[in-house]
Design an enzyme around this catalytic site. Sequence first.
Site, PDB file in Angstrom:
ATOM      1  N   HIS A 244       0.837  -1.201   0.000  1.00  0.00           N
ATOM      2  CA  HIS A 244       0.000   0.000   0.000  1.00  0.00           C
ATOM      3  C   HIS A 244       0.873   1.254   0.000  1.00  0.00           C
ATOM      4  CE1 HIS A 244      -3.586   2.322   1.774  1.00  0.00           C
ATOM      5  NE2 HIS A 244      -2.566   3.162   1.908  1.00  0.00           N
ATOM      6  N   GLU A 245       1.790   1.324   0.960  1.00  0.00           N
ATOM      7  CA  GLU A 245       2.588   2.535   1.109  1.00  0.00           C
ATOM      8  C   GLU A 245       3.544   2.737  -0.059  1.00  0.00           C
ATOM      9  OE1 GLU A 245       1.858   4.744   3.246  1.00  0.00           O
ATOM     10  OE2 GLU A 245       0.417   3.463   4.289  1.00  0.00           O
TER      11      GLU A 245
ATOM     12  N   HIS B 231       2.189   4.551  -3.058  1.00  0.00           N
ATOM     13  CA  HIS B 231       1.948   5.987  -2.954  1.00  0.00           C
ATOM     14  C   HIS B 231       3.062   6.838  -3.560  1.00  0.00           C
ATOM     15  CE1 HIS B 231      -1.740   6.121  -0.723  1.00  0.00           C
ATOM     16  NE2 HIS B 231      -1.253   5.620   0.390  1.00  0.00           N
TER      17      HIS B 231
ATOM     18  N   ASP C 209      -5.520   7.634  -1.503  1.00  0.00           N
ATOM     19  CA  ASP C 209      -6.403   6.890  -0.601  1.00  0.00           C
ATOM     20  C   ASP C 209      -7.835   7.350  -0.851  1.00  0.00           C
ATOM     21  OD1 ASP C 209      -4.520   5.282   0.818  1.00  0.00           O
ATOM     22  OD2 ASP C 209      -3.873   7.067   1.910  1.00  0.00           O
TER      23      ASP C 209
END
Length: 368
Positions: free
Chosen positions: A318-319, A322, A331
């Site tokens: 997820h991170e 980014h 998000d």
Amino acid sequence: MSNTVRTIAFATAFVVAAGASFAARQTGEQPMRNPLALAMYADTSGAGALEFRITNNSAQALKVPYWELPVGSGEGRMFDVYQNGKRAAYLGAVVKRTPAGDADMVEFAAFETKVFKVDLAKDYDLSRGGDFTVSFESRLDGARTANGRKVTSANGSMAGLRSAPVLLWVDGDSALKQQRDNTLKAAGKPGGGGTVVNGITYVGCSATQQTDAAAGVAQARAYSEEAKNYVNSNGVTARYTTWFGAYTASRLSTVKSHYNAIDSALDQSGGQVKINCGCNQNYYAYVYPTKPYEIFVCKAFWAAPTAGTDSKGGTLIHETSHFNVVASTDDNVYGQSGAKSLAISNPDKAIDNADSHEYYAENSPHQN
């Protein structure tokens, strides 16, 4: 540009009509149509300030997670900011969160109007000065009435708030640049130094945290490798449509490029991947998208399993997504339910959503 044109701009909000219907609450109560109305004003001082007035046009009290309102603008990209067709860089953090608790809620009494002020220059690069076109959008994924009824759009899909674009004039003198520099030094400066262990840099981590984080990195690498190979070999499957929605060649190509980039970033073994253990918030983790590849891991990260839904390995996927040099995801929604609804309602947003990338990679529960 004349001073007349620089007068306060005004935009009324409308409900974002997006997506699949929410299920009725377990109590059997029907969702409530979104009663929130938003007005956005651009300050004329040149300091990059915006003012919001959000009104609850109902006789029932509402609770909204703060990060779905302008007050949370420093913890996620909530604004589209353009100058001469070029998007201004977002300099703030993006956060993977746990589900909203009572402490996270902003309560609107019946027919109440709340005023929020945002210093856009703190989190967006406005240092060139001049005219910027600004719009705001958030999804009310966690909004509910005081007695727990979900807030949805008129057709029962996910509600939201969105402004029409307003014109914001910014004075690009040295004072504004210094303000931005001070903000970066105070809030956005990556952790210095660190210890490199087996090709991963750790900042402020205990020996136990290093061990746990290393297991998370190993799992993230396994997830990214499998997801990359799977999407490149299999394309559109039930697993793909669950998290990214309907097929187009362009969207599939984007998802493939994202996993290729995520896998390449996580495979770096010369200390480029940096785990910073200095966060004491109840988040899973956060990053500054302009500053690869430092990941600030927080309380929920340490409580998460190494693998599976909302795991350490998945959080690092997820991170990593980014970072602007990787996939520059946002998000848009959190959680599996929200991500599945987003895939149905807005596939373009789904392929830009970090949790969607995490859940595809975790593949829990398993899908082909």
